[in-house]
Design an enzyme around this catalytic site. Structure first.
Site, short mmCIF file in Angstrom:
data_model
loop_
_atom_site.label_atom_id
_atom_site.label_comp_id
_atom_site.label_asym_id
_atom_site.label_seq_id
_atom_site.Cartn_x
_atom_site.Cartn_y
_atom_site.Cartn_z
N SER A 294 52.04 126.47 71.25
CA SER A 294 53.44 126.78 71.01
C SER A 294 53.83 128.05 71.73
O SER A 294 52.98 128.82 72.20
CB SER A 294 53.68 126.91 69.50
OG SER A 294 52.90 127.98 68.98
N GLN A 295 55.15 128.31 71.79
CA GLN A 295 55.63 129.51 72.46
C GLN A 295 55.22 130.76 71.70
O GLN A 295 54.87 131.78 72.29
CB GLN A 295 57.16 129.45 72.60
CG GLN A 295 57.75 130.61 73.38
CD GLN A 295 57.24 130.67 74.80
OE1 GLN A 295 57.17 129.66 75.47
NE2 GLN A 295 56.87 131.86 75.25
N SER A 296 55.24 130.69 70.36
CA SER A 296 54.84 131.86 69.57
C SER A 296 53.37 132.20 69.80
O SER A 296 53.01 133.38 69.85
CB SER A 296 55.11 131.60 68.09
OG SER A 296 54.38 130.45 67.66
N ARG A 313 62.49 127.77 73.59
CA ARG A 313 61.43 127.38 72.66
C ARG A 313 61.40 128.30 71.44
O ARG A 313 61.16 127.85 70.32
CB ARG A 313 60.09 127.38 73.39
CG ARG A 313 59.93 126.22 74.36
CD ARG A 313 58.51 126.15 74.90
NE ARG A 313 58.21 127.26 75.80
CZ ARG A 313 58.40 127.24 77.11
NH1 ARG A 313 58.91 126.15 77.68
NH2 ARG A 313 58.09 128.28 77.87
#
Length: 655
Positions: A294-296, A313
């Site tokens: 994921s982007q995080s 995102r």
């Protein structure tokens, strides 16, 4: 098998809607594994261990020896072969490492915060990026492990070289098995352990009684709204909550456990039609395509990126969290009254979305009703949730083979005869045999793609002889071409033949099972000349060229001059043919009859004479046969020029 037994095996049976004859005769299998020692780690899979700790040995080939898992149905086995766990264990085996269990793999994914989600076969999902994303995600996980292994203290590993924290536990099987006199011998019903509470599993006598208490009469209810949101605030009947989240996909469903009233009598459809009280799916673009995670997770590892895609995102991740928590709040009355909560949330980000902590939190991680799906699941969709509900509530019917007793030591005593329909297990390959099969696949692939430098480097790196015999030797391909030189000659690859003879020092006298040398398999003059040039360059004393059936030596210059002469002769013939055709077109013009249909009479004559007319594609292939790539390009250019001239003449004649 009598008609009653046959009817029971063909009819789908569900935990909350069992026939009275089954319910009254159900008994727990003595060695069902109910009172085993506590497992060292949970097993969120529908597969059973194949090791010695397994409580029973299941007949059939529905198993994966690599991952140590057995499956209830063939479809589950096929789905497992497409999962990330299976791909990961394949890479572990290629690297000489031990495979991991599904619980260990889930922990690895969670620790690295890598978003790995399966695929769904529905038509409304875009699957273009799935293979590449899966490959890069697994590669990222392997690289992460490699870097951690380099930094790990050697004292953290045990004597087997495996980390102490990653030792595989036996665990409890996900299925409980029940016997019934209504079933054939050694055939049992299977029910998932996750459908029972901890108190019911503590006592064997309470299991059958719990099943009887779960029987519910059919009900008649209207279907839920199309958007899945128009649901009653609460429902008095028994129901369960199912939820999946991962890779930006979220799906949730509340299903009534009582069967739906059937209008077709006692015989219902193959899969029971469930009463869905509420359902909803979300999808947000949160996963970095072709990169995994994921982007995080990427921001936490490398710092915040500033691209437009990363900003989108991040916004979608927050929007997904808000949508999911709002939905859980709307369904709070249904969730609080659910019997069980089946949840799949892989990764810390997805777990925080569901379990917070946050204000007005609905789901609690310490809720005793929470269960993981005890089988492999795919992308979070409504169809996948319904498939999972049916899988959880439907009874499995399997034949279980009892553990074989040790054979008597007396040689005169005869062992028990196996069943006529049972097949002997294939012999287990040794490490040397597995390595030979792997080298065979790699070498043959490089030869078919004409990768000479890569082939020579592979032989040197792995200390393989250029006369390495392909395995298995009894296969059709390896019977015809047992060595790299045989295969290169049969593929008419002159550069590979030259490289294997002059640089790798391959033996041209090696015979195949058919008694043929590599030279016997060469199919064109260029490949045969490669053998003759190698004989001239290596000398007569290097090999017994007569035994290899290679003709007299030929100097490289002579071979190149002859090839050049043949090319020029072919060019002259093509030039003469082209000029003759142009002259014919100039004098006669296109051959078109009075009706405007070209070559119709000629086709009729061919048909009457017994020969089928050739298509335009067949004529083009016949004209290009034997030409080089440059000559084919020139021929195609001239063919287009003639077609253009023909169109111009038709336009001028019509004007």
């Amino acid at each position: 098998m009598d008609k009653t037994q046959d009817g029971l095996l063909r009819r789908p049976l569900y935990l909350f809607d069992l026939p009275p004859e089954i319910l009254s005769s159900l008994a727990l299998k003595p060695d069902a594994g109910l009172v085993e020692d506590a497992p060292t780690e949970s097993t969120p899979s529908g597969a059973q261990s194949l090791g010695p700790a397994s409580p029973e040995n299941i007949l059939g080939s529905q198993a994966c020896s690599l991952c140590g898992m057995a499956f209830v149905t063939v479809q589950e086995q096929k789905e497992h072969l497409k999962t990330d766990l299976h791909y990961y264990n394949l890479k572990q085996k290629l690297n000489g490492l031990k495979p991991v269990s599904e619980a260990e793999f889930e922990k690895l994914v969670e620790e690295n915060d890598v978003s790995i989600s399966g695929s769904d076969t529905s038509d409304n999902e875009e699957e273009e990026d799935e293979p590449s994303r899966k490959e890069t995600t697994l590669s990222a996980l392997l690289k992460k492990q490699a870097s951690l292994a380099d930094k790990r203290n050697p004292g953290d590993a045990d004597k087997d070289g495996e980390p102490k924290a990653k030792r595989r536990g036996t665990g409890k099987p996900p299925l409980l098995w029940f016997s019934s006199p209504k079933l054939p011998d050694r055939t049992y019903f299977g029910i998932y352990r996750a459908m029972f509470t901890a108190g019911e599993l503590d006592k064997e006598d309470a299991i059958v009684e719990a099943i009887k208490q779960r029987q519910l009469p059919p009900i008649s209810m209207p279907k839920a709204a199309k958007d899945g949101m128009a649901v009653p605030p609460a429902y008095d009947g028994r129901h369960i909550f199912l939820c999946m989240i991962g890779g930006g996909h979220f799906a949730a469903m509340v299903v009534c456990l009582a069967p739906k009233q059937s209008k077709h009598g006692s015989i219902g459809p193959l899969n029971r039609e469930a009463v869905v009280l509420a359902h909803k799916t979300f999808h947000r673009y949160t996963t970095r395509r072709k990169q995994g995670g994921s982007q995080s997770a990427n921001d936490n590892a490398k710092g915040a990126a500033h691209s437009a895609g990363s900003s989108l995102r991040r916004y979608n991740e927050q929007a997904l969290v808000e949508d999911v928590r709002e939905l859980l709040q709307d369904w709070k009355a249904l969730i609080d009254t659910s019997d069980l909560l089946f949840i799949r949330a892989t990764g810390s980000t997805n777990r925080r979305t569901l379990f917070g902590p946050y204000d007005d939190q609905v789901l609690r991680p310490n809720d005793a009703r929470i269960r993981g799906f005890p089988f492999s699941t795919r992308r979070a969709t409504q169809n996948e949730l319904m498939r999972s509900f049916i899988e959880l509530t439907r009874l499995k019917v399997r034949e279980i083979q009892p553990e074989a007793a040790p054979l008597p030591t007396d040689e005169a005593s005869k062992p028990a005869k196996p069943k006529a329909d049972s097949k002997p297990a294939p012999p287990k390959l040794t490490e040397e045999e597995e390595a030979a099969l792997f080298h065979t696949t790699q070498i043959q692939a490089m030869i078919r793609r004409s990768k000479l430098p890569a082939l020579l480097s592979y032989l040197t790196t792995n200390s393989l002889s250029p006369n390495f015999l392909f395995q298995p030797a009894d296969s059709q391909q390896n019977h015809h071409a047992p060595t790299a030189l045989h295969l290169a000659a049969s593929q008419n690859s002159a550069p590979l033949v030259t490289g294997l003879l002059t640089r790798a020092k391959a033996d041209p006298t090696t015979l195949s099972s058919e008694g043929k040398t590599p030279f016997d398999l060469a199919g064109d003059r260029a490949t045969r000349d490669a053998f003759r040039v190698a004989r001239a360059e290596l000398g007569e004393t290097t090999w017994d060229w007569d035994a290899a059936r290679v003709p007299a030596p030929l100097k490289r210059e002579e071979a190149e001059q002859r090839a050049e002469r043949e090319r020029k002769a072919a060019d002259r013939e093509e030039e003469q043919r082209r000029r003759a055709e142009e002259e014919r077109l100039r004098v006669e013009g296109p051959r078109v009859d009075d009706t405007g249909n070209s070559n119709r009479k000629k086709k009729a004559v061919n048909l009457l004479s017994g020969g089928a007319p050739k298509t335009a594609e067949e004529r083009r292939v016949e004209e290009a046969r034997g030409l080089t790539a440059e000559q084919r390009v020139r021929l195609e250019r001239e063919r287009r020029a003639r077609a253009a001239e023909e169109r111009i003449k038709r336009l001028q004649g019509g004007g």
